[in-house]
Design an enzyme around this catalytic site. Sequence first.
Site, PDB file in Angstrom:
ATOM      1  N   TYR B 209       3.700  -2.621  -0.118  1.00 57.78           N
ATOM      2  CA  TYR B 209       3.235  -1.640  -1.097  1.00 57.78           C
ATOM      3  C   TYR B 209       2.738  -2.392  -2.337  1.00 57.78           C
ATOM      4  CZ  TYR B 209       3.844   2.459  -4.254  1.00 57.78           C
ATOM      5  OH  TYR B 209       3.689   3.489  -5.154  1.00 57.78           O
ATOM      6  N   LYS B 236       0.136  -0.345   1.972  1.00 50.87           N
ATOM      7  CA  LYS B 236      -0.198   0.863   1.214  1.00 50.87           C
ATOM      8  C   LYS B 236      -0.625   0.354  -0.143  1.00 50.87           C
ATOM      9  CE  LYS B 236       2.394   4.055  -1.599  1.00 50.87           C
ATOM     10  NZ  LYS B 236       1.092   4.318  -2.208  1.00 50.87           N
TER      11      LYS B 236
END
Lengths: 392, 392, 392, 392
Positions: B209, B236
């Site tokens: 992330y 992500k």
Amino acid sequence: MIRIEDSVITAQTLEGRLAGEKQVEICSRAKLTPSAQDFLRDQGVEVVRREAGGEAPRSPVVRQADPVAVPGSRKAFAGIFCPNIVIFDGQGKINYPEMERYVNWLIESGIQGLYPNGSTGEFVRLSWEERQDVVRLISEVNQGRVPVLAGASEANLRDVLKMAEFYASIGGVDAISLVPPYYYKISDESLFEYFAEIAEESPLDILLYNIPQFTQEISLELMERLLPYERIFGTKDSSRDQPRLINTMYRLRAVRPDYVVLVGCEEILLPSVMMGASGGTIATSGIIPEVIVELYEKARSGDIERARALQYRILDLINLMLLGINFPEGFKTGVAARGFDVGPARASTSAAEQEYLLKLESQINCVLADMGYDVRGPRACPVTNLPPIVGR
Amino acid sequence: MIRIEDSVITAQTLEGRLAGEKQVEICSRAKLTPSAQDFLRDQGVEVVRREAGGEAPRSPVVRQADPVAVPGSRKAFAGIFCPNIVIFDGQGKINYPEMERYVNWLIESGIQGLYPNGSTGEFVRLSWEERQDVVRLISEVNQGRVPVLAGASEANLRDVLKMAEFYASIGGVDAISLVPPYYYKISDESLFEYFAEIAEESPLDILLYNIPQFTQEISLELMERLLPYERIFGTKDSSRDQPRLINTMYRLRAVRPDYVVLVGCEEILLPSVMMGASGGTIATSGIIPEVIVELYEKARSGDIERARALQYRILDLINLMLLGINFPEGFKTGVAARGFDVGPARASTSAAEQEYLLKLESQINCVLADMGYDVRGPRACPVTNLPPIVGR
Amino acid sequence: MIRIEDSVITAQTLEGRLAGEKQVEICSRAKLTPSAQDFLRDQGVEVVRREAGGEAPRSPVVRQADPVAVPGSRKAFAGIFCPNIVIFDGQGKINYPEMERYVNWLIESGIQGLYPNGSTGEFVRLSWEERQDVVRLISEVNQGRVPVLAGASEANLRDVLKMAEFYASIGGVDAISLVPPYYYKISDESLFEYFAEIAEESPLDILLYNIPQFTQEISLELMERLLPYERIFGTKDSSRDQPRLINTMYRLRAVRPDYVVLVGCEEILLPSVMMGASGGTIATSGIIPEVIVELYEKARSGDIERARALQYRILDLINLMLLGINFPEGFKTGVAARGFDVGPARASTSAAEQEYLLKLESQINCVLADMGYDVRGPRACPVTNLPPIVGR
Amino acid sequence: MIRIEDSVITAQTLEGRLAGEKQVEICSRAKLTPSAQDFLRDQGVEVVRREAGGEAPRSPVVRQADPVAVPGSRKAFAGIFCPNIVIFDGQGKINYPEMERYVNWLIESGIQGLYPNGSTGEFVRLSWEERQDVVRLISEVNQGRVPVLAGASEANLRDVLKMAEFYASIGGVDAISLVPPYYYKISDESLFEYFAEIAEESPLDILLYNIPQFTQEISLELMERLLPYERIFGTKDSSRDQPRLINTMYRLRAVRPDYVVLVGCEEILLPSVMMGASGGTIATSGIIPEVIVELYEKARSGDIERARALQYRILDLINLMLLGINFPEGFKTGVAARGFDVGPARASTSAAEQEYLLKLESQINCVLADMGYDVRGPRACPVTNLPPIVGR
């Protein structure tokens, strides 16, 4: 007393028309540029403004209505503008013949606009006279074939206007691009004044040039406040900030639907055009103009699949030219790979960096060959055997 | 002596199976998680690793081949994952019934994945137990209908693994997302070790992330170095950096074609999906799930015109929720506008900010009405009379 | 009904005193901490506030006058506070015996205060329980010999208060230090609310901890707005920003002349104390406590020449420990050089970094020897033959 | 053939001495500046270098030994250098008489050096000719009374050298200060080349000017690498970074004990001088020269108490001039408060900002009165009744 009807009066306008007169009458709302003011003061000439009755007080609204600020026939600013590099000779001077050959090649390769004195054009590394020479050369070579956007980003307002007046005087320049004044940071309030003053006095149309990597950001709110100035007809955004670019088109075109938005970041040319960008100032178009123009055309026409294939195929080349070396030396090396004698760097470059540039040229050659270009130089890296994207 | 065949052994694995034994035999390459190590030490149990002959020394290559690291049946991570907010009751505790109603509504509205304990889920403002409770609730309400990505971004490696083990123990979580450890900045070398260690020991698959607004950036080079760890199956990216996202897909998928790339920035959902993103973790999908899912589907299927219309129509809503107020209070207000009782803010909020949130709700209502939603609350702003994008 | 007279009531206060009672009477202006509120709700106990007539409405002015907020006998916060490292054993657990030996040595070496759970103490890399254990250990070893400032910088307000209550319950902690909540950035307005709420509810005095390298800055304007909260009695500034530090002393002491200002930057200890700082939280004092304390004393007494000589002599050591390695590993290596078994790093550390730490220890040894310390380890670098600054 | 013995040869050197000759003989190691090279090429003159036997190949070591690079009699650079503002007349042109009056007043007030074309001198807002005019004026007014440090920070190397040659040609300039080239960021490797080339060719000594607020930082490592170039004899540091300043003195003076370090941050003048700084370029000295010079003298002589009192007393004035308004307008307003007609701003200034400047002048007057100055203007704010620090 002599009378001059022009609505913008520069030193050039005045020279040779005063004929010794010490009084000149001008229109009540005519603009005297700084060079004209200096000229008049130096010559000891008095200015009389003819009052034409019922003149409205100067205001933003009036500014909009000012005929000066409404250019009659603006050329279309769409498609790929090439921010050209500057080519030097062995003695470090501008190499005009090679520049001419290069610019002709760009136009013949389909480039839709020229953009001298951009960041790729190393404007701050040129002298004042060289900046003028580059634009004069571009104008003369171009002969009106494509629109010309010329960088006029001097460090202060007076020099900007002087340069804009010069561009206007030689003809062939369609608009100027402008960054905020560099070195100092100033308040947004002052930055508004800065652009507003230039918008009122510039003899040429203006694109706001946002490049926070090199100087302070022009906020979207500031661009909105500047919308009433018709001289400012668009923006060129090199911030690499796609959310910002999309909001720019959304918010500014809600007020001025024809607001020009050029993207200045090669990696996001397709997404930007797909979202509605007018085109791009794309340094890579100086190396592979055919591909960049095709990418733009396909993005415009909705052939997303082909455009996406092209966008991904150029990433290696972009990364090679952009990373690991001072800007814009990588791009100059790319131009060398296409067969132009770009000459020595203007910027200070260490021996290690010069060696790196040689290696880089070899890598660029390899990537170009992989794209389908007929590369004659050495090929240092293994190719991917992907299908060519340009005809051999 | 008792023998355990599992390749990853947690405290949960051990509990109730030792039956008083003080020696346990495990596979030579089995992983003992920190909780298991603590458990064994506390119980005074000795561990014997059965040597199976010719074992290769531990190395990155071996790590790749490790059966532990090759999950058999990974759920598809594609489409819109909703990073849900957390809803509190009047006493500031998690409001489970309203959360359940909300999550059911999200799934019924077409959301393709759930994402508890993301930044939108205010994970750092919850206690350790609350973070566990939120994921347990999501899992139970979901009942496997959509994949669940759960944030496990604790401030240190041990807590990350403990949380991942907890998630694995309750079932229903398909993968975890991980930011770099926050507060301190560490070297890329250390960050590599951090993710590598977790990749080796985590019982769940991992999405890296990237959110440099809140903690240090995960460089693309680092992501490339981590490609051999199959546990890490994607990223992500909430950096709002489209050039980076495109290079991510280009460079990582050259090695692992199925590398998952979810975009975490609502303004560029269409460009990202058009360029090949697997989907997005889009906070706005918690407010207008139907529109965000349609946007994704249209982008996937190549209906660029409709997708672009939707992308532009949601910008006002995004800007209202994102700007001018602490994250994620604007999004919580958006959820309130859809008829959920989101309760008080967990973060400290001044009286002026609370008043602003009321005004914001009114503006959001107006924008929603303009989109075609049947809004019952007050409508404070003039509508644009654009055609609705959702059925009334 | 049972009656409790305390002005701050925690869960600890209540436990064992309710004796099954379901009603408790408290002072009208007593604070119930979150833990107490939770406890009462869980136990189903009703709270009755005794009205004491003429109570003023709650306001910032009242807050100041609140007896809770005016601690009677605050220990002097002056001189050198050592932000201690945490020492681990071979299994990665806190090594209590070595910690005890180390803390005793610090106090005996003249350290004027202890500071557990600072950034040097790696608080975010410890579990919640470990953070508590460290402070408990420090308190017990210290036995009140020097003041204790304990970091209570949890990621959210409730956890901060829970930790502060724990510190208050064990005794021996004189004040807490607090950074802004990390990970998210919040508005200054919200940050004001955050500190104000904690100031109202904390059972311990508070130092505002400014460290913009790791989390958002606490602006000087915000510190000024917080001056009415007497619980907040000073700041510890690790921003390395000397102009800010000087303005801090100038502006905050104009209102509260006894406002404590500790500098958290070793390179500017002398200038800061010379300009009036109360002292410093200096990680280097964990390695050469005698020198840092002498530097402080000489700066205080106006022996600028000696203080300057010391300040310059420690720069090599500081740079070795601060640069080129993740914080605070360099400082832990320095402690090792003084003869303590600091154990393995808690943070992820690559093999190359571990090797670097060995080399670093050798260099530190050399610098220490050059200062006049009796170093027993290897000496890798040439000494300068400057006069020793400590006795052999 | 004509022979020229100078070791640095500029276009000025050549003009009027060639007398039509088309060949010129120069010393084998003489430097031809860019202007001289251009001149010779334009005139078609051939250059012959007289070989003097056994000449070592050009190398960094040789560079050090180059007599050109070892100036015989460098003026002392110590004490307070005033970075003067530029004063404009009603028409926006430089107001020479008022500038002259102002500079004389500065020198008579005890200023120990002059510093035209610094950041305070708005060099980028002046034209090329104006920058030359300012330095010529300063030189002429000064008449050698104090050393003159002139900013030569043009945007590219050639312009820097041209300007340095101009300064050398007019006499009266003792050294130049140089920031890195602005607008673009370049690698440290290139920045080294940049300064090295200038150091080799500049006819004047050089101070490296570090001001990361406005252009890229000059790292301390880079300064160390440049130590062999004797032309570079010091640094002027406006980074506001005290730890850096202390390390600068420590590390550079270990090699060159007389390395000049001027601090360019008024809030830390005392700590910097106390730690050994040679002096400061202090914009506030343009407003209260007597106080700043006394502060410096007292810091030098060890009267810390008086120096500290002065340092704190000037903070209000500094903050008024530095914050809330574009640099350096606040300082220009301060000069106005001392009775000079500073004229209009050169930078774009909104009406609101102009109004703010009026209010600011009133506040500055008040602070000056509080210091003991005989202020004649309006006094808007209450005084503190502190003892005066200057005689009335």
